[in-house]
Enzyme design. Structure first.
Site, PDB file in Angstrom:
ATOM      1  N   LYS A  66       0.841  -1.211   0.000  1.00  0.00           N
ATOM      2  CA  LYS A  66       0.000   0.000   0.000  1.00  0.00           C
ATOM      3  C   LYS A  66       0.875   1.261   0.000  1.00  0.00           C
ATOM      4  O   LYS A  66       0.696   2.152  -0.818  1.00  0.00           O
ATOM      5  CB  LYS A  66      -0.927   0.016   1.232  1.00  0.00           C
ATOM      6  CG  LYS A  66      -1.846  -1.192   1.343  1.00  0.00           C
ATOM      7  CD  LYS A  66      -2.777  -1.109   2.546  1.00  0.00           C
ATOM      8  CE  LYS A  66      -2.102  -1.144   3.898  1.00  0.00           C
ATOM      9  NZ  LYS A  66      -1.442  -2.415   4.236  1.00  0.00           N
TER      10      LYS A  66
ATOM     11  N   ARG B 188     -10.420  -0.091   7.627  1.00  0.00           N
ATOM     12  CA  ARG B 188      -9.938  -1.447   7.854  1.00  0.00           C
ATOM     13  C   ARG B 188     -11.024  -2.324   8.471  1.00  0.00           C
ATOM     14  O   ARG B 188     -10.832  -3.530   8.630  1.00  0.00           O
ATOM     15  CB  ARG B 188      -8.765  -1.377   8.837  1.00  0.00           C
ATOM     16  CG  ARG B 188      -7.539  -2.100   8.376  1.00  0.00           C
ATOM     17  CD  ARG B 188      -6.425  -1.822   9.336  1.00  0.00           C
ATOM     18  NE  ARG B 188      -5.575  -0.805   8.785  1.00  0.00           N
ATOM     19  CZ  ARG B 188      -4.256  -0.945   8.639  1.00  0.00           C
ATOM     20  NH1 ARG B 188      -3.668  -2.056   9.008  1.00  0.00           N
ATOM     21  NH2 ARG B 188      -3.543   0.018   8.133  1.00  0.00           N
TER      22      ARG B 188
ATOM     23  N   ARG C   3      11.564  -5.564   5.513  1.00  0.00           N
ATOM     24  CA  ARG C   3      11.342  -4.144   5.210  1.00  0.00           C
ATOM     25  C   ARG C   3      12.263  -3.244   6.035  1.00  0.00           C
ATOM     26  O   ARG C   3      12.534  -3.499   7.202  1.00  0.00           O
ATOM     27  CB  ARG C   3       9.887  -3.771   5.504  1.00  0.00           C
ATOM     28  CG  ARG C   3       9.663  -2.254   5.402  1.00  0.00           C
ATOM     29  CD  ARG C   3       8.226  -1.875   5.350  1.00  0.00           C
ATOM     30  NE  ARG C   3       7.478  -2.377   6.482  1.00  0.00           N
ATOM     31  CZ  ARG C   3       6.158  -2.331   6.556  1.00  0.00           C
ATOM     32  NH1 ARG C   3       5.457  -1.811   5.574  1.00  0.00           N
ATOM     33  NH2 ARG C   3       5.542  -2.808   7.612  1.00  0.00           N
TER      34      ARG C   3
ATOM     35  N   ARG D 169      -0.345  -9.475  13.344  1.00  0.00           N
ATOM     36  CA  ARG D 169      -0.947  -8.435  12.489  1.00  0.00           C
ATOM     37  C   ARG D 169      -1.699  -9.064  11.320  1.00  0.00           C
ATOM     38  O   ARG D 169      -2.788  -8.625  10.968  1.00  0.00           O
ATOM     39  CB  ARG D 169       0.141  -7.508  11.936  1.00  0.00           C
ATOM     40  CG  ARG D 169       0.574  -6.455  12.918  1.00  0.00           C
ATOM     41  CD  ARG D 169       1.877  -5.826  12.499  1.00  0.00           C
ATOM     42  NE  ARG D 169       1.821  -5.133  11.228  1.00  0.00           N
ATOM     43  CZ  ARG D 169       2.889  -4.901  10.461  1.00  0.00           C
ATOM     44  NH1 ARG D 169       4.072  -5.336  10.825  1.00  0.00           N
ATOM     45  NH2 ARG D 169       2.760  -4.237   9.344  1.00  0.00           N
TER      46      ARG D 169
ATOM     47  N   ARG E  31      10.727  -1.217  11.458  1.00  0.00           N
ATOM     48  CA  ARG E  31       9.565  -0.896  12.298  1.00  0.00           C
ATOM     49  C   ARG E  31       9.462  -1.899  13.435  1.00  0.00           C
ATOM     50  O   ARG E  31       9.669  -3.087  13.225  1.00  0.00           O
ATOM     51  CB  ARG E  31       8.282  -0.928  11.438  1.00  0.00           C
ATOM     52  CG  ARG E  31       7.902   0.426  10.890  1.00  0.00           C
ATOM     53  CD  ARG E  31       6.809   0.361   9.868  1.00  0.00           C
ATOM     54  NE  ARG E  31       5.599  -0.352  10.280  1.00  0.00           N
ATOM     55  CZ  ARG E  31       4.498  -0.428   9.537  1.00  0.00           C
ATOM     56  NH1 ARG E  31       4.456   0.157   8.364  1.00  0.00           N
ATOM     57  NH2 ARG E  31       3.448  -1.086   9.965  1.00  0.00           N
TER      58      ARG E  31
HETATM   59  P1  AP5 Z   1       4.775  -1.574   2.013  1.00  0.00           P
HETATM   60  O1  AP5 Z   1       4.434  -0.781   0.793  1.00  0.00           O
HETATM   61  O2  AP5 Z   1       5.485  -0.903   3.112  1.00  0.00           O
HETATM   62  O3  AP5 Z   1       3.451  -2.340   2.522  1.00  0.00           O
HETATM   63  P2  AP5 Z   1       2.136  -1.802   3.239  1.00  0.00           P
HETATM   64  O4  AP5 Z   1       0.964  -2.436   2.567  1.00  0.00           O
HETATM   65  O5  AP5 Z   1       2.159  -0.314   3.334  1.00  0.00           O
HETATM   66  O6  AP5 Z   1       2.316  -2.519   4.644  1.00  0.00           O
HETATM   67  P3  AP5 Z   1       2.186  -1.950   6.129  1.00  0.00           P
HETATM   68  O7  AP5 Z   1       2.958  -2.871   7.005  1.00  0.00           O
HETATM   69  O8  AP5 Z   1       2.477  -0.498   6.191  1.00  0.00           O
HETATM   70  O9  AP5 Z   1       0.670  -2.214   6.384  1.00  0.00           O
HETATM   71  P4  AP5 Z   1      -0.030  -2.290   7.768  1.00  0.00           P
HETATM   72  O10 AP5 Z   1      -1.424  -2.247   7.347  1.00  0.00           O
HETATM   73  O11 AP5 Z   1       0.349  -3.422   8.616  1.00  0.00           O
HETATM   74  O12 AP5 Z   1       0.590  -1.077   8.580  1.00  0.00           O
HETATM   75  P5  AP5 Z   1       0.093   0.416   8.789  1.00  0.00           P
HETATM   76  O13 AP5 Z   1       1.273   1.267   8.913  1.00  0.00           O
HETATM   77  O14 AP5 Z   1      -0.949   0.769   7.830  1.00  0.00           O
HETATM   78  O15 AP5 Z   1       5.615  -2.856   1.516  1.00  0.00           O
HETATM   79  C1  AP5 Z   1       6.075  -3.815   2.439  1.00  0.00           C
HETATM   80  C2  AP5 Z   1       7.477  -4.317   2.031  1.00  0.00           C
HETATM   81  O16 AP5 Z   1       7.391  -5.031   0.804  1.00  0.00           O
HETATM   82  C3  AP5 Z   1       8.491  -3.200   1.790  1.00  0.00           C
HETATM   83  O17 AP5 Z   1       9.745  -3.652   2.226  1.00  0.00           O
HETATM   84  C4  AP5 Z   1       8.476  -3.000   0.259  1.00  0.00           C
HETATM   85  O18 AP5 Z   1       9.717  -2.538  -0.236  1.00  0.00           O
HETATM   86  C5  AP5 Z   1       8.179  -4.424  -0.222  1.00  0.00           C
HETATM   87  N1  AP5 Z   1       7.351  -4.470  -1.433  1.00  0.00           N
HETATM   88  C6  AP5 Z   1       6.235  -3.711  -1.698  1.00  0.00           C
HETATM   89  N2  AP5 Z   1       5.686  -4.062  -2.877  1.00  0.00           N
HETATM   90  C7  AP5 Z   1       6.463  -5.077  -3.367  1.00  0.00           C
HETATM   91  C8  AP5 Z   1       6.402  -5.882  -4.560  1.00  0.00           C
HETATM   92  N3  AP5 Z   1       5.442  -5.694  -5.481  1.00  0.00           N
HETATM   93  N4  AP5 Z   1       7.351  -6.834  -4.726  1.00  0.00           N
HETATM   94  C9  AP5 Z   1       8.342  -7.031  -3.785  1.00  0.00           C
HETATM   95  N5  AP5 Z   1       8.449  -6.305  -2.658  1.00  0.00           N
HETATM   96  C10 AP5 Z   1       7.512  -5.340  -2.440  1.00  0.00           C
HETATM   97  O19 AP5 Z   1      -0.582   0.275  10.240  1.00  0.00           O
HETATM   98  C11 AP5 Z   1       0.212   0.005  11.373  1.00  0.00           C
HETATM   99  C12 AP5 Z   1      -0.659  -0.181  12.598  1.00  0.00           C
HETATM  100  O20 AP5 Z   1      -1.403   1.016  12.854  1.00  0.00           O
HETATM  101  C13 AP5 Z   1      -1.730  -1.272  12.503  1.00  0.00           C
HETATM  102  O21 AP5 Z   1      -1.206  -2.545  12.821  1.00  0.00           O
HETATM  103  C14 AP5 Z   1      -2.748  -0.782  13.530  1.00  0.00           C
HETATM  104  O22 AP5 Z   1      -2.320  -1.030  14.841  1.00  0.00           O
HETATM  105  C15 AP5 Z   1      -2.714   0.719  13.311  1.00  0.00           C
HETATM  106  N6  AP5 Z   1      -3.684   1.151  12.292  1.00  0.00           N
HETATM  107  C16 AP5 Z   1      -3.408   1.730  11.082  1.00  0.00           C
HETATM  108  N7  AP5 Z   1      -4.529   1.975  10.402  1.00  0.00           N
HETATM  109  C17 AP5 Z   1      -5.562   1.553  11.182  1.00  0.00           C
HETATM  110  C18 AP5 Z   1      -6.975   1.519  11.029  1.00  0.00           C
HETATM  111  N8  AP5 Z   1      -7.573   1.971   9.909  1.00  0.00           N
HETATM  112  N9  AP5 Z   1      -7.714   1.013  12.048  1.00  0.00           N
HETATM  113  C19 AP5 Z   1      -7.146   0.563  13.172  1.00  0.00           C
HETATM  114  N10 AP5 Z   1      -5.811   0.540  13.388  1.00  0.00           N
HETATM  115  C20 AP5 Z   1      -5.022   1.043  12.391  1.00  0.00           C
HETATM  116 MG    MG Z   2       2.242   1.072   4.922  1.00  0.00          MG
END
Ligand code: AP5
Ligand code: MG
Ligand code: ZN
Length: 217
Positions: free
Chosen positions: A13, A88, A127, A171, A160
């Site tokens: 994402k 989410r 990552r 997660r 992270r």
């Molecule tokens: P990356 O692009 O960083 O992936 P991402 O989908 O952004 O993953 P996140 O870990 O950020 O998602 P998340 O939902 O767990 O965390 P968030 O910060 O939103 O890519 C991942 C890796 O893969 C990178 O190393 C990248 O280089 C590699 N990559 C990407 N695409 C690739 C490809 N095509 N091929 C190969 N490699 C690739 O949320 C964190 C926390 O916040 C949650 O756990 C929760 O506690 C809280 N939170 C956030 N939003 C909410 C919500 N709406 N409701 C409740 N709690 C929430």
């Molecule tokens: Mg992210």
């Protein structure tokens, strides 16, 4: 243009959002990034969010919905936005509909980045993120030119705290429980576009561009 990215942790994402918002000149709203910034600043929101994030749990809906409501009301979001990681849960999706209605806006696309669990674990544990600009790297799939240093801004790369092997599994389980109901919610509205997130980064980007340009997939 109003877009939602749905995808399990590690689906790509953040990686794809960075390119899309640059190309289309719209705002990027990642609730995860907002919570991490609040944690780093030690604000009351950050203190509250941290306990949930560290355990791989979702931050409670009322907290999350509140910050999105506040943010989307800002004038700089009128040119369009990409929501990354929100909604989410179904209550968050319902709240988003209310927020959009109050702003006389509607969603154009809900893009689901589909990736297998096995790949997600590999992506998350490898990552690295820039402390300064938030850019995402991967030790194997997207290594920076110089180990530990951001290509874009020279910032330091870190892992992270929720990308540890123990928290990653948690997660994925927590988010898996929500994602089907969320997709059903948007399927009934005819908004879901599925993208093969397993493909290389550039290929995923091309698929998303096709969706945004209204090309058949
Ligand atoms: P990356 O692009 O960083 O992936 P991402 O989908 O952004 O993953 P996140 O870990 O950020 O998602 P998340 O939902 O767990 O965390 P968030 O910060 O939103 O890519 C991942 C890796 O893969 C990178 O190393 C990248 O280089 C590699 N990559 C990407 N695409 C690739 C490809 N095509 N091929 C190969 N490699 C690739 O949320 C964190 C926390 O916040 C949650 O756990 C929760 O506690 C809280 N939170 C956030 N939003 C909410 C919500 N709406 N409701 C409740 N709690 C929430
Ligand atoms: Mg992210
Ligand atoms: Zn950087």
């Amino acid at each position: 243009m109003q877009i939602v990215f749905i995808g399990l942790p590690g689906a790509g994402k953040g990686t794809q959002a960075a390119r899309i918002v640059e190309e289309y000149g719209i705002r990027h709203l990642s609730t995860g990034d907002m919570f991490r910034a609040a944690v780093a600043e030690g604000t009351p929101l950050g203190l509250k969010a941290k306990t949930f994030m560290d355990q791989g749990q979702l931050v409670p809906d009322d907290v999350t919905i509140g910050i999105v409501r506040e943010t989307l009301a800002k004038p700089e979001y009128r040119k369009g936005f990409l929501l990354d990681g929100f909604p989410r849960t179904v209550p968050q999706a319902e709240a988003l509909d209310d927020i959009l209605a109050s702003l006389s806006l509607a969603l154009d696309h809900v893009i689901y980045l589909e990736v297998s669990r096995e790949t997600l674990v590999e992506r998350l544990t490898g990552r690295r993120v820039c402390r300064k600009c938030g850019a995402s790297y991967h030790v194997a799939f997207r290594p920076p030119a110089r180990a530990g240093v951001c290509d874009l801004c020279g910032g330091e790369l870190y892992q992270r705290s929720d990308d540890s092997a123990e928290t990653v599994g948690k997660r994925l389980d927590v988010n898996l429980r929500q994602v089907d109901a969320l997709l059903d919610y948007y399927e009934t509205k005819g908004l879901v576009r599925r993208v093969n997130g397993e493909a290389p980064i550039d290929e995923v980007y091309r698929q998303i561009q096709d969706v945004l340009r209204g090309r058949p997939q």
